[in-house]
Design a protein around this motif. Structure first.
Motif, PDB file in Angstrom:
ATOM      1  N   LYS A   1       0.571  -1.273  -0.029  1.00  0.00           N
ATOM      2  CA  LYS A   1      -0.036   0.001  -0.044  1.00  0.00           C
ATOM      3  C   LYS A   1       0.905   1.481   0.016  1.00  0.00           C
ATOM      4  CE  LYS A   1      -4.366   1.500   2.407  1.00  0.00           C
ATOM      5  NZ  LYS A   1      -5.197   0.997   3.460  1.00  0.00           N
TER       6      LYS A   1
ATOM      7  N   LYS B   1      -9.053  18.008   7.602  1.00  0.00           N
ATOM      8  CA  LYS B   1     -10.099  17.727   6.624  1.00  0.00           C
ATOM      9  C   LYS B   1      -9.655  16.712   5.797  1.00  0.00           C
ATOM     10  CE  LYS B   1     -14.422  18.242   6.233  1.00  0.00           C
ATOM     11  NZ  LYS B   1     -15.435  18.090   7.144  1.00  0.00           N
TER      12      LYS B   1
ATOM     13  N   MET C   1      -9.595  11.070   3.641  1.00  0.00           N
ATOM     14  CA  MET C   1      -8.928  10.151   3.217  1.00  0.00           C
ATOM     15  C   MET C   1      -8.852   8.695   3.710  1.00  0.00           C
ATOM     16  SD  MET C   1      -7.827  10.910   0.166  1.00  0.00           S
ATOM     17  CE  MET C   1      -6.685   9.553  -0.319  1.00  0.00           C
TER      18      MET C   1
ATOM     19  N   ASP D   1     -11.313   7.779   5.727  1.00  0.00           N
ATOM     20  CA  ASP D   1     -12.659   7.019   5.458  1.00  0.00           C
ATOM     21  C   ASP D   1     -12.601   6.208   4.167  1.00  0.00           C
ATOM     22  OD1 ASP D   1     -13.974   8.068   7.571  1.00  0.00           O
ATOM     23  OD2 ASP D   1     -14.985   9.696   6.568  1.00  0.00           O
ATOM     24  N   ARG D   2     -11.826   6.688   3.301  1.00  0.00           N
ATOM     25  CA  ARG D   2     -11.494   5.953   2.036  1.00  0.00           C
ATOM     26  C   ARG D   2     -10.635   4.751   1.996  1.00  0.00           C
ATOM     27  NH1 ARG D   2     -13.861   8.480  -2.601  1.00  0.00           N
ATOM     28  NH2 ARG D   2     -13.532   6.259  -3.116  1.00  0.00           N
ATOM     29  N   GLY D   3     -10.035   4.571   3.136  1.00  0.00           N
ATOM     30  CA  GLY D   3      -9.019   3.590   3.308  1.00  0.00           C
ATOM     31  C   GLY D   3      -7.494   3.954   3.460  1.00  0.00           C
ATOM     32  N   PHE D   4      -7.511   5.126   3.482  1.00  0.00           N
ATOM     33  CA  PHE D   4      -5.996   5.674   3.298  1.00  0.00           C
ATOM     34  C   PHE D   4      -5.615   6.517   4.282  1.00  0.00           C
ATOM     35  CE2 PHE D   4      -6.147   3.876  -0.981  1.00  0.00           C
ATOM     36  CZ  PHE D   4      -4.778   3.366  -1.341  1.00  0.00           C
TER      37      PHE D   4
ATOM     38  N   ASP E   1     -13.406  14.513  -4.074  1.00  0.00           N
ATOM     39  CA  ASP E   1     -14.039  13.254  -4.996  1.00  0.00           C
ATOM     40  C   ASP E   1     -13.693  13.234  -6.040  1.00  0.00           C
ATOM     41  OD1 ASP E   1     -16.020  12.273  -2.863  1.00  0.00           O
ATOM     42  OD2 ASP E   1     -17.389  13.555  -3.205  1.00  0.00           O
TER      43      ASP E   1
ATOM     44  N   ASN F   1      -9.789  12.025  -5.773  1.00  0.00           N
ATOM     45  CA  ASN F   1      -9.923  10.427  -5.417  1.00  0.00           C
ATOM     46  C   ASN F   1     -10.366   9.585  -6.679  1.00  0.00           C
ATOM     47  OD1 ASN F   1      -8.827  10.516  -3.038  1.00  0.00           O
ATOM     48  ND2 ASN F   1     -10.919  10.862  -1.681  1.00  0.00           N
ATOM     49  N   GLY F   2     -11.308  10.246  -7.490  1.00  0.00           N
ATOM     50  CA  GLY F   2     -11.773   9.548  -8.872  1.00  0.00           C
ATOM     51  C   GLY F   2     -10.340   9.198  -9.537  1.00  0.00           C
TER      52      GLY F   2
ATOM     53  N   LEU G   1      -7.129   9.416  -8.628  1.00  0.00           N
ATOM     54  CA  LEU G   1      -6.343   8.468  -7.794  1.00  0.00           C
ATOM     55  C   LEU G   1      -6.590   6.999  -7.871  1.00  0.00           C
ATOM     56  CD1 LEU G   1      -4.028   8.606  -5.856  1.00  0.00           C
ATOM     57  CD2 LEU G   1      -5.481   8.757  -3.838  1.00  0.00           C
ATOM     58  N   GLN G   2      -7.798   6.865  -7.963  1.00  0.00           N
ATOM     59  CA  GLN G   2      -8.576   5.379  -8.193  1.00  0.00           C
ATOM     60  C   GLN G   2      -8.397   4.845  -9.890  1.00  0.00           C
ATOM     61  OE1 GLN G   2     -12.509   4.687  -6.709  1.00  0.00           O
ATOM     62  NE2 GLN G   2     -12.162   2.544  -6.957  1.00  0.00           N
TER      63      GLN G   2
ATOM     64  N   PHE H   1      -4.673   4.051  -9.480  1.00  0.00           N
ATOM     65  CA  PHE H   1      -4.686   2.411  -9.020  1.00  0.00           C
ATOM     66  C   PHE H   1      -5.049   1.542  -9.728  1.00  0.00           C
ATOM     67  CE2 PHE H   1      -4.943   4.660  -4.452  1.00  0.00           C
ATOM     68  CZ  PHE H   1      -3.480   4.938  -4.444  1.00  0.00           C
TER      69      PHE H   1
ATOM     70  N   LYS I   1     -24.471  15.607  -1.655  1.00  0.00           N
ATOM     71  CA  LYS I   1     -24.291  16.345  -2.970  1.00  0.00           C
ATOM     72  C   LYS I   1     -25.742  16.881  -3.102  1.00  0.00           C
ATOM     73  CE  LYS I   1     -20.475  14.865  -4.215  1.00  0.00           C
ATOM     74  NZ  LYS I   1     -19.213  15.927  -3.853  1.00  0.00           N
TER      75      LYS I   1
ATOM     76  N   PRO J   1     -16.931  18.938 -10.189  1.00  0.00           N
ATOM     77  CA  PRO J   1     -17.534  17.653 -10.942  1.00  0.00           C
ATOM     78  C   PRO J   1     -17.139  16.357  -9.730  1.00  0.00           C
ATOM     79  CG  PRO J   1     -15.993  18.583 -12.541  1.00  0.00           C
ATOM     80  CD  PRO J   1     -15.703  19.257 -11.285  1.00  0.00           C
ATOM     81  N   THR J   2     -18.214  15.478  -9.803  1.00  0.00           N
ATOM     82  CA  THR J   2     -18.272  14.425  -9.018  1.00  0.00           C
ATOM     83  C   THR J   2     -17.962  13.127  -9.678  1.00  0.00           C
ATOM     84  OG1 THR J   2     -19.371  15.344  -7.289  1.00  0.00           O
ATOM     85  CG2 THR J   2     -19.105  13.052  -6.958  1.00  0.00           C
ATOM     86  N   PRO J   3     -17.225  12.309  -9.720  1.00  0.00           N
ATOM     87  CA  PRO J   3     -17.052  10.833 -10.654  1.00  0.00           C
ATOM     88  C   PRO J   3     -18.253  10.008 -10.317  1.00  0.00           C
ATOM     89  CG  PRO J   3     -15.309  10.956  -9.242  1.00  0.00           C
ATOM     90  CD  PRO J   3     -15.991  11.935  -8.810  1.00  0.00           C
TER      91      PRO J   3
ATOM     92  N   ARG K   1     -17.482   2.831 -11.596  1.00  0.00           N
ATOM     93  CA  ARG K   1     -16.557   3.339 -12.746  1.00  0.00           C
ATOM     94  C   ARG K   1     -16.552   2.240 -13.948  1.00  0.00           C
ATOM     95  NH1 ARG K   1     -13.051   6.863 -11.055  1.00  0.00           N
ATOM     96  NH2 ARG K   1     -11.404   6.006 -12.190  1.00  0.00           N
TER      97      ARG K   1
ATOM     98  N   ARG L   1     -21.788   5.221  -1.521  1.00  0.00           N
ATOM     99  CA  ARG L   1     -20.766   4.676  -2.114  1.00  0.00           C
ATOM    100  C   ARG L   1     -20.161   3.764  -1.007  1.00  0.00           C
ATOM    101  NH1 ARG L   1     -16.803   8.610  -1.488  1.00  0.00           N
ATOM    102  NH2 ARG L   1     -16.349   7.487   0.413  1.00  0.00           N
TER     103      ARG L   1
ATOM    104  N   ARG M   1     -13.750  -0.401  -3.943  1.00  0.00           N
ATOM    105  CA  ARG M   1     -13.141   0.520  -2.873  1.00  0.00           C
ATOM    106  C   ARG M   1     -11.760   1.191  -3.357  1.00  0.00           C
ATOM    107  NH1 ARG M   1     -14.225   0.371   2.494  1.00  0.00           N
ATOM    108  NH2 ARG M   1     -12.154   0.876   2.849  1.00  0.00           N
ATOM    109  N   LEU M   2     -11.602   2.407  -2.846  1.00  0.00           N
ATOM    110  CA  LEU M   2     -10.149   3.398  -3.153  1.00  0.00           C
ATOM    111  C   LEU M   2      -9.108   2.269  -3.035  1.00  0.00           C
ATOM    112  CD1 LEU M   2      -9.059   5.569  -4.617  1.00  0.00           C
ATOM    113  CD2 LEU M   2      -8.808   6.545  -2.123  1.00  0.00           C
ATOM    114  N   ASP M   3      -9.309   1.765  -1.836  1.00  0.00           N
ATOM    115  CA  ASP M   3      -8.013   0.959  -1.327  1.00  0.00           C
ATOM    116  C   ASP M   3      -8.109  -0.689  -1.488  1.00  0.00           C
ATOM    117  OD1 ASP M   3     -10.099   0.148   0.400  1.00  0.00           O
ATOM    118  OD2 ASP M   3      -8.863   0.351   2.208  1.00  0.00           O
TER     119      ASP M   3
ATOM    120  N   PHE N   1      -4.926  -3.414  -1.807  1.00  0.00           N
ATOM    121  CA  PHE N   1      -3.836  -3.055  -1.085  1.00  0.00           C
ATOM    122  C   PHE N   1      -4.099  -3.785   0.195  1.00  0.00           C
ATOM    123  CE2 PHE N   1      -4.012   0.832  -3.554  1.00  0.00           C
ATOM    124  CZ  PHE N   1      -2.709   0.638  -4.223  1.00  0.00           C
TER     125      PHE N   1
END
Lengths: 322, 169
Positions: free
Chosen positions: A23, A72, A77, A79-82, A188, A191-192, A194-195, A198, B48, B87-89, B93, B153, B164-166, B169
């Motif tokens: 990671k 913030k 981040m 919450d998103r696992g990072f 968001d 992170n989009g 960044l995803q 990955f 949103k 914008p929000t993705p 995806r 989400r 998930r983003l992670d 990993f």
């Protein structure tokens, strides 16, 4: 017999499925332009030229707005696992570590050995830097925030994610509120991207840098020819052939080379390899370089090499000695 | 005389080209891609806020459709920027996520289904003026919604629908 085979196959498949890539660590670092324009900088004279560098310690001790933005971003981040590495804590840890290394002694009076390289490596680092810049602008009675967040791969120096823009002007809202709004608005999108980075990494391998250098004690230079795999080739071409065979889809670029160095970028290494016990284990640039070192230790080269690690994404192989 | 004939023929052709058949209208009304979204600003953390439109024969049905569209836009298409918001993705995806997980989304978007859990606040008192337009074959209704985007989400990630983003990993 069939049942045993099926059982073993299931176990090995499960192990492969459970394997986790290494990671990357992420840290928010204020951009140079932010630090310098807000007075958090220090001047040095190096070789007669004045240089201005950001003073992160001064920034974390004085800038409440940046602390708010970092808090913030870190909460989102996490919450998103990072969970993010915290710059302020990292700076404190480094100072503490330096004091402890200087003070530590063994029972027999031995001191911790530290080379100049070890000291140089003791800096705040992360695999991905979230480079943050913002400023509050005025337009008549209204204020708005210009926000710029860049995700930088610390080793390839590529921007892998980003979000930037201006918030909605407001007459009543305080700058802190506008800043919080900007973070919520842009994270968001960031992170989009960044995803996507990955996802590309899992599909096409981790992009790393690899360099080969030589100690002056090495018995040969990189233009020497060897008989290898039934062919006579220069050392550099043999390394190219090895990379082509071992990179994901054979993807790499040799960006420079001479009799003393070979420099590779955009080297796409697999995220996993099979260990001697048959398990899928995660590898990084160092693990990949170790495999090449193992080849160089065998005939026809038969040479010792040092693998020097620079984080998850860059490794040097220095040929000639350990 | 010849000129008049030519003009009339041209007008008839133009009218014919623009006219929507009853079948086409039905397809448009039922299309799962027919989301119209306009962002109203930056929402509270994890939410949103935007305006979304729905089409149906009756106003009430158009409101229900608009709420479904609001959640669907977050999942499949993403939300455009505007009014100070970036914008929000899309949460899902992968291409054709709607078809890949068709069974899941059929029950998710069933009327009164789980999608309502994420529609926190709307202006769904009977809309009026520009928010309630009589169009051929029914109504086009616009409502302002607040969607609990982070909760949506997280739940889709927990159900294995979104990545998930992670992950990995």
């Amino acid at each position: 017999m069939k049942k045993i085979f099926l059982f073993l196959a299931t176990i090995s498949l499960s192990l492969a499925a459970l394997a986790q890539a290494k990671k990357p660590t992420i840290m928010v670092v204020p951009s140079d332009v932010y630090c310098i324009s807000n007075g958090f900088s220090q001047q040095f004279i190096a070789n007669g030229v004045e240089q201005t560098l950001p003073d992160y310690k001064k920034m974390v001790q004085n800038d409440r707005n940046m602390r708010l933005a970092i808090t913030k971003l870190a909460a989102i981040m996490a919450d998103r696992g990072f969970p993010l590495k915290d710059l302020e804590q990292e700076l404190k840890n480094l100072a503490q570590e330096e004091a402890e290394v200087a003070a530590m002694q063994g029972k027999e009076g031995g001191e911790i050995v530290e080379s100049p390289i070890d000291k140089l490596k003791r800096t705040a680092k992360a695999d991905i830097i979230m480079d943050l810049d913002f400023n509050v602008q005025k337009r008549g009675p209204q204020s708005y925030v210009n926000f710029n967040l860049r995700g930088l791969d610390a080793y390839t120096a590529k921007q892998i994610a980003g979000a930037a823009g201006s918030g909605q002007p407001s007459t009543a809202a305080a700058p802190e509120l506008l800043l919080e709004e900007a973070v919520i608005s842009y994270i968001d999108e960031f992170n989009g991207r960044l995803q996507s980075f990955f996802e590309d990494m899992f599909k096409n391998g981790r992009e790393v840098k690899l360099q080969l250098k030589r100690f002056n004690s090495a018995a040969f230079d990189f233009e020497e020819e060897f008989d290898y795999d039934g062919d006579t080739k220069e050392f550099g071409d043999i390394v190219d052939a090895w990379l082509e065979k071992n990179c994901v889809q054979g993807r790499f670029s040799r960006v420079d080379g001479s009799s003393n160095m070979l420099k590779y970028e955009q080297v796409r290494i697999p995220l996993f390899k099979e260990s001697s016990s048959g398990r899928q284990t995660a590898i990084d640039a160092r693990g990949f370089a170790n495999d090449l070192r193992a080849v160089l230790r065998k005939p026809p080269f038969g040479i010792d090499c040092k693998v020097y690690q620079r984080g998850l994404g860059e490794a040097w192989i220095v040929v000639g000695e350990k | 005389m010849r000129h008049i004939f030519l003009i009339l023929t041209s007008l008839a052709l133009i009218a014919g080209a623009n006219a929507q058949s009853r079948k086409e209208r039905k397809i448009l009304f039922g299309s799962t891609y027919n989301y119209e979204v306009a962002v109203l600003g930056v929402g509270q953390d994890g939410t949103k806020v935007f305006k979304v439109w729905g089409y149906a024969k009756k106003v009430d049905d158009a409101i229900v459709q608009a709420k479904k569209n609001a959640v669907a836009a977050c999942i499949f298409r993403g939300i455009p920027g505007g009014n100070g918001a970036a914008p929000t993705p899309a949460i899902c995806r992968e291409a054709n996520a709607e078809e890949t997980h068709a069974d899941y989304f059929d029950s998710f978007f069933a009327t009164g289904g789980k999608y309502l859990k994420y529609v926190n606040l709307t202006t769904d008192a009977v809309p009026s003026g520009q928010d309630r337009l009589k169009v051929k074959g029914g109504y086009k209704v616009g409502i302002a919604v607040q969607i609990l985007y982070n909760d949506l989400r997280s739940d889709l990630e927990a159900d294995g629908i979104a990545r998930r983003l992670d992950a990995g990993f």
